[in-house]
Structure formats: C-alpha cells, structure tokens
Design an enzyme around this catalytic site. Structure first.
Site, PDB file in Angstrom:
ATOM      1  N   SER A 141       0.818  -1.225   0.000  1.00 20.44           N
ATOM      2  CA  SER A 141       0.000   0.000   0.000  1.00 20.44           C
ATOM      3  C   SER A 141       0.845   1.265   0.000  1.00 20.44           C
ATOM      4  O   SER A 141       1.917   1.317   0.609  1.00 20.44           O
ATOM      5  CB  SER A 141      -0.887   0.035   1.240  1.00 20.44           C
ATOM      6  OG  SER A 141      -1.680  -1.108   1.294  1.00 20.44           O
TER       7      SER A 141
ATOM      8  N   GLU B 153      -3.451 -13.992   1.244  1.00 12.56           N
ATOM      9  CA  GLU B 153      -3.831 -13.052   2.303  1.00 12.56           C
ATOM     10  C   GLU B 153      -5.341 -13.087   2.560  1.00 12.56           C
ATOM     11  O   GLU B 153      -5.789 -12.950   3.690  1.00 12.56           O
ATOM     12  CB  GLU B 153      -3.399 -11.635   1.880  1.00 12.56           C
ATOM     13  CG  GLU B 153      -3.594 -10.598   2.952  1.00 12.56           C
ATOM     14  CD  GLU B 153      -2.899  -9.280   2.627  1.00 12.56           C
ATOM     15  OE1 GLU B 153      -2.126  -9.217   1.644  1.00 12.56           O
ATOM     16  OE2 GLU B 153      -3.137  -8.310   3.372  1.00 12.56           O
TER      17      GLU B 153
ATOM     18  N   GLU C 109     -15.884  -4.043   0.714  1.00  9.99           N
ATOM     19  CA  GLU C 109     -16.488  -3.558  -0.550  1.00  9.99           C
ATOM     20  C   GLU C 109     -15.739  -4.140  -1.754  1.00  9.99           C
ATOM     21  O   GLU C 109     -16.345  -4.597  -2.725  1.00  9.99           O
ATOM     22  CB  GLU C 109     -16.427  -2.019  -0.639  1.00  9.99           C
ATOM     23  CG  GLU C 109     -17.330  -1.277   0.330  1.00  9.99           C
ATOM     24  CD  GLU C 109     -16.664  -1.057   1.691  1.00  9.99           C
ATOM     25  OE1 GLU C 109     -15.590  -1.644   1.943  1.00  9.99           O
ATOM     26  OE2 GLU C 109     -17.223  -0.314   2.512  1.00  9.99           O
TER      27      GLU C 109
HETATM   28  C1  LIG Z   1      -4.829  -3.261  10.171  1.00  7.88           C
HETATM   29  C2  LIG Z   1      -4.317  -3.074   8.775  1.00  7.88           C
HETATM   30  C3  LIG Z   1      -3.087  -3.585   8.431  1.00  7.88           C
HETATM   31  C4  LIG Z   1      -2.581  -3.375   7.149  1.00  7.88           C
HETATM   32  N1  LIG Z   1      -1.340  -3.868   6.884  1.00  7.88           N
HETATM   33  C5  LIG Z   1      -0.807  -3.627   5.670  1.00  7.88           C
HETATM   34  C6  LIG Z   1       0.511  -4.072   5.373  1.00  7.88           C
HETATM   35  O1  LIG Z   1       1.178  -4.684   6.202  1.00  7.88           O
HETATM   36  N2  LIG Z   1       1.035  -3.807   4.167  1.00  7.88           N
HETATM   37  C7  LIG Z   1       0.329  -3.141   3.212  1.00  7.88           C
HETATM   38  O2  LIG Z   1       0.854  -2.964   2.112  1.00  7.88           O
HETATM   39  N3  LIG Z   1      -0.918  -2.676   3.457  1.00  7.88           N
HETATM   40  C8  LIG Z   1      -1.492  -2.905   4.677  1.00  7.88           C
HETATM   41  N4  LIG Z   1      -2.756  -2.433   4.948  1.00  7.88           N
HETATM   42  C9  LIG Z   1      -3.421  -1.575   3.964  1.00  7.88           C
HETATM   43  C10 LIG Z   1      -4.633  -2.203   3.330  1.00  7.88           C
HETATM   44  O3  LIG Z   1      -4.266  -3.157   2.380  1.00  7.88           O
HETATM   45  C11 LIG Z   1      -5.423  -1.037   2.712  1.00  7.88           C
HETATM   46  O4  LIG Z   1      -5.894  -0.253   3.805  1.00  7.88           O
HETATM   47  C12 LIG Z   1      -6.602  -1.521   1.897  1.00  7.88           C
HETATM   48  O5  LIG Z   1      -6.153  -2.141   0.725  1.00  7.88           O
HETATM   49  C13 LIG Z   1      -7.548  -0.363   1.545  1.00  7.88           C
HETATM   50  O6  LIG Z   1      -6.875   0.673   0.894  1.00  7.88           O
HETATM   51  P1  LIG Z   1      -6.992   2.213   1.384  1.00  7.88           P
HETATM   52  O7  LIG Z   1      -6.765   2.219   2.878  1.00  7.88           O
HETATM   53  O8  LIG Z   1      -6.103   3.027   0.525  1.00  7.88           O
HETATM   54  O9  LIG Z   1      -8.517   2.618   1.152  1.00  7.88           O
HETATM   55  P2  LIG Z   1      -9.159   3.170  -0.190  1.00  7.88           P
HETATM   56  O10 LIG Z   1      -8.738   2.301  -1.321  1.00  7.88           O
HETATM   57  O11 LIG Z   1      -8.876   4.636  -0.279  1.00  7.88           O
HETATM   58  O12 LIG Z   1     -10.707   2.921   0.081  1.00  7.88           O
HETATM   59  C14 LIG Z   1     -11.487   3.784   0.904  1.00  7.88           C
HETATM   60  C15 LIG Z   1     -12.924   3.244   0.874  1.00  7.88           C
HETATM   61  O13 LIG Z   1     -13.439   3.277  -0.477  1.00  7.88           O
HETATM   62  C16 LIG Z   1     -13.869   1.975  -0.850  1.00  7.88           C
HETATM   63  N5  LIG Z   1     -13.558   1.729  -2.262  1.00  7.88           N
HETATM   64  C17 LIG Z   1     -12.394   2.028  -2.900  1.00  7.88           C
HETATM   65  N6  LIG Z   1     -12.463   1.621  -4.193  1.00  7.88           N
HETATM   66  C18 LIG Z   1     -13.683   1.057  -4.354  1.00  7.88           C
HETATM   67  C19 LIG Z   1     -14.359   0.450  -5.453  1.00  7.88           C
HETATM   68  N7  LIG Z   1     -13.779   0.326  -6.651  1.00  7.88           N
HETATM   69  N8  LIG Z   1     -15.621  -0.035  -5.244  1.00  7.88           N
HETATM   70  C20 LIG Z   1     -16.226   0.080  -4.030  1.00  7.88           C
HETATM   71  N9  LIG Z   1     -15.636   0.654  -2.953  1.00  7.88           N
HETATM   72  C21 LIG Z   1     -14.399   1.124  -3.112  1.00  7.88           C
HETATM   73  C22 LIG Z   1     -13.080   1.018   0.014  1.00  7.88           C
HETATM   74  O14 LIG Z   1     -13.732  -0.225   0.145  1.00  7.88           O
HETATM   75  C23 LIG Z   1     -13.024   1.785   1.344  1.00  7.88           C
HETATM   76  O15 LIG Z   1     -14.214   1.605   2.078  1.00  7.88           O
HETATM   77  C24 LIG Z   1      -3.314  -2.646   6.204  1.00  7.88           C
HETATM   78  C25 LIG Z   1      -4.573  -2.134   6.549  1.00  7.88           C
HETATM   79  C26 LIG Z   1      -5.069  -2.348   7.819  1.00  7.88           C
HETATM   80  C27 LIG Z   1      -6.414  -1.781   8.168  1.00  7.88           C
END
Ligand SMILES: Cc1cc2nc3c(=O)[nH]c(=O)nc-3n(C[C@H](O)[C@H](O)[C@H](O)COP(=O)(O)OP(=O)(O)OC[C@H]3O[C@@H](n4cnc5c(N)ncnc54)[C@H](O)[C@@H]3O)c2cc1C
Length: 406
Positions: A139, A254, A389
């Site tokens: 991410s 994962e 989602e």
């Molecule tokens: C506890 C925890 C540990 C994590 N650990 C890691 C890690 O070790 N390494 C790593 O790389 N990442 C890690 N992550 C990151 C995680 O993979 C991302 O948070 C996740 O992929 C969501 O991306 P974002 O936070 O950028 O949210 P966004 O992509 O910005 O999404 C925000 C909201 O919009 C919704 N959304 C976005 N696009 C769409 C769509 N096309 N259709 C419908 N809804 C949509 C999402 O579902 C969400 O509700 C971790 C996250 C958490 C919470």
C-alpha cells in the site's frame, strides 16, 4: 509445497492431533507481565515482540511450524491435513499467535512458488523460525484498493536496484528484517505490466521507518520511506514486470483463497463462546443478560453464523464441490468472518451497558476493556487484505460474472 492431493491416513492424523494437543497443553509459555497484542497487526513494544518471537522459535523447534512445507527448506514435508491440525490445536489451546505472519502466510508461499532454488534456501527456514521477520510493502498513500497505481520506483543500476518512494500501513515494519515490496520498474508500460516484486532487506541505508499509532493507542502500522535505497540484484522475485501476477498470488493467500500458509492463527478473536460467558456474568435490570430472550436470540444467531463459517471452511477444501467457482467460498468467508468478528465484539460492548463505553486502561472497564479493544481492532480485518467492498466487487465480477463497476 507438499502435494495437497495426497491422501493422508486418518489414523495417522488422529495420532498426530493427540501429539500436537499434548505439546500445546504442556508447553504453554508463562503469561507475560505486560498485555499481549490481540494479533500481529497490533504488535507495539520491544518486549511483546521478543516474547512472541521466542514463542514462534520454540513451536518451530518442536516441529509444528511449516508442517506442510518442503523438508528441503526446513519444513515438515507433511500434508495439509497435518498443517490444519496444528492451527486448530493452537487455537484450541489458546496459546499465543505466531508473530511472523507475513512471512508464514504470504512471503513464504510466494517464494516457494516463484523463487529460485537459492532464494528458497536463503529465506524459508528463517521465516519458519522467526529468525527473520517479514513485512509487506504494497500500500501507498494513493494506492490501497487501487494497488496497481503504486508509484514507488525501482531502477536497475548495474547489479543493484535503486528504490525511491513511500509505503504506508506497513504492519510489523518497525520490527521487520525483510519486506515483500512492489515497485514500478517500467513507467512506460501499462500500470499492471510495469510492476516488479522484490524481497527487500529492511536494514538498508535509505530505508526509513516512521511508526503510526492506531485508534486503540497501539502501534503496529508504519510508514516506510525509500530514499535511494540500494538492494542487491538477486532480491527480484520472478521476472522483471511479473510483479502484478505475484501480487495477486500473494493477495489470494492473504484473503484466504489459497492454502499453503505455514500455520498458526491470526490472534485472538472474540467469538460466540466468549459472548455467552459474558452474557452469563453480566447483570442488568435485576437479572442476568443470558436470561433475556433478545440476548439469547442474538447469541443463537452468532452460533449459527459460527457454524456456517466452519462448514464453509470444510466445504472449501473438498475439490469436487468448488471446482466451478474456487474463489467463491474463501472470499465469502473473508467478508463473513471479519464482519462476524466485528458484530460479536460490538455485541459484547453493547451487553455491558454504560460500561461498554469505557476503554482499556479504565479501572471500571469489564474484562480490562478487551472487548472494546477487540471492537476497534475488528476494523483491521474488514479493511486489510482488501476491504469488504472490494472483496464483494470481486465476488460479483469474477465469481458471479456480473458487469464491472465503473
Ligand atoms: C490493520 C491493517 C493492516 C494493514 N497492513 C498492511 C501491510 O502490512 N502492508 C500493506 O501494504 N498494506 C497494509 N494495509 C493496507 C490495506 O491493504 C489497505 O488499507 C486496503 O487495501 C484499503 O486501501 P486504502 O486504505 O487506501 O482505502 P481506499 O482504497 O482509499 O478505500 C477507501 C474506501 O473506499 C472503498 N472503495 C475504494 N475503491 C472502491 C471500489 N472500486 N468499489 C467500491 N468501494 C471502493 C473502500 O472499500 C473503502 O471503504 C493494512 C490495513 C489495515 C487496516
């Protein structure tokens, strides 16, 4: 990985279960003087880290980590049934979780699938014994759900790679020795084609770790900044440009859609049994919660959900039943399981009445505030590895063949 189609002898499995059960019961580590994290995503302090790392090494030395992985690289060389028994018995015994989850569940399986012989020899045994801790650098600030838009750059320079960029939400990053890193190696190629996959040493000049704090006050998350960090050429996994394919394979582990993880569980979950115990001991309106029809109704609902999840897990492992839609059950279980854990933790807080608003650290909090901590931490499961989602979208588009969302 061991051949999962190989039949495992039921007598053998049952004897193995007794052996694992006895070991787990007789080798529980002493309770530490400090609070343990509820899962590997929340490991915060050096003392928690050292305790959990020692525990994994002990379980490995006893032969119970990587049971299904090839013996040539330090695994047990047995079948998936043996592996599942270890994970089940660890949960049953309530022993601590295995800290090196990124290594055991994601990095290890993809190295076994895509790595060279030298990479397998170099990394696998150290993953199993927690001698090297792994983190996942996928991410970025603008590349979470839309992972393929990541901007971290890796440029080849002789026999090295020079990496610049910014990763975020990196669980265990502060403690990690190695990272599975996605970086763009060809900015001219289409966004999926230009990505490569690296096994990157974290203790390298130019790699800076900045810890973040979660809503519970715990650490776990980190930001990672790469400023002209130089990695050796042989840290590329697979071919240059093959990163997206390997990233999808990693995500499939994962999200639980592929078997092959080295075992252990993700950490404490507050399930229906714990909620029943809480309802038995919580009093309100002159009675005990368990006697209220509405409470009993909700508990029965959770018990049915738990049973359905368990049966789905078993069905998912019967090839004939899932041949037409192999992704369906595991992905449904990712959504349903994480939302179930959230609903149970929410219910546990609700049962406590006004005390449900007290946080960990408040002397009047029920069960030292562990239910509140579980509720806040439960959002981790519904976001990490693909939000509910996104996983619902995949189920709609890839499993059911519905039209793509715009
Ligand atoms: C506890 C925890 C540990 C994590 N650990 C890691 C890690 O070790 N390494 C790593 O790389 N990442 C890690 N992550 C990151 C995680 O993979 C991302 O948070 C996740 O992929 C969501 O991306 P974002 O936070 O950028 O949210 P966004 O992509 O910005 O999404 C925000 C909201 O919009 C919704 N959304 C976005 N696009 C769409 C769509 N096309 N259709 C419908 N809804 C949509 C999402 O579902 C969400 O509700 C971790 C996250 C958490 C919470």
């Amino acid at each position: 990985m061991a051949d999962s189609s190989r039949m495992e002898d039921p007598t053998d499995l049952s004897e193995y279960r007794q052996e694992v059960r006895a070991w787990m019961e007789n080798n529980q580590p002493p309770a530490p003087a400090f609070a343990l994290p509820q899962g590997m995503l929340f490991v915060d302090s050096d003392e928690q880290f050292a305790y959990l790392r020692d525990w994994q090494a002990r379980v490995y030395d006893a032969g119970f980590v990587g049971v299904e992985w090839p013996a040539a690289y330090g695994g047990g060389g047995r079948g998936p049934g043996h592996q599942r028994i270890v994970s089940q018995e660890m949960s049953r015994a309530g022993v601590p979780f295995l800290i090196n989850l990124v290594g055991l569940a994601w990095a290890g399986p993809v190295i076994l699938a895509y790595g060279t012989e030298a990479q397998k020899k170099r990394y696998i045994a150290k993953i199993l014994r927690a001698d090297e801790i792994w983190c996942q650098g996928f991410s970025e600030p603008s590349a979470g759900s839309d992972l393929a838009s990541l901007q971290t750059r890796a440029v080849r320079d002789g026999d090295q790679w020079i990496v610049n960029g910014h990763k975020v939400w990196t669980s265990l990053g502060r403690f990690a020795d190695q990272m599975i890193l996605l970086a763009r190696t060809d900015p001219e190629a289409s966004k999926h084609a230009g990505i490569s996959y690296f096994l990157s040493p974290m203790k390298t000049e130019g790699v800076e770790v900045a810890p973040l704090t979660k809503i519970t006050g715990e650490g776990g998350f980190n930001q990672i900044f790469f400023g002209d960090a130089r990695f050796p050429g042989d840290c590329l996994l697979g071919q240059e440009g093959q990163g997206w394919e390997i990233a999808l394979a990693t995500l499939s582990f994962e999200r639980g859609a592929s078997e092959g993880a080295a075992g252990g569980d993700m950490g404490a979950t507050f399930d229906v049994t714990a909620a029943i115990d809480l309802a038995r001991t919580t009093r309100r309106d002159g009675g005990t919660c368990i006697d209220e029809p509405e409470v009993r109704d909700r508990l029965v609902g959770f018990a049915i959900d738990a049973m359905a999840l368990r049966f789905s897990g078993q069905r998912a492992r019967i090839p004939g039943l899932v041949a037409d839609r192999p992704l369906a059950l595991p992905l449904m279980s990712k959504v349903a399981g994480t939302e179930y854990a959230q609903a149970v933790a929410d219910f546990g807080c609700e049962l406590q009445g006004y005390a449900g608003t007290l946080n960990k650290g408040d002397t009047a909090a029920v069960a030292e505030g562990e239910w509140q901590r579980a509720y806040l931490n439960s959002y981790a499961g519904t976001i990490a590895g693909g939000t509910s989602e996104i996983v619902r979208n995949i189920l709609g588009e890839k499993v059911l063949g519905l039209p793509k969302t715009k």
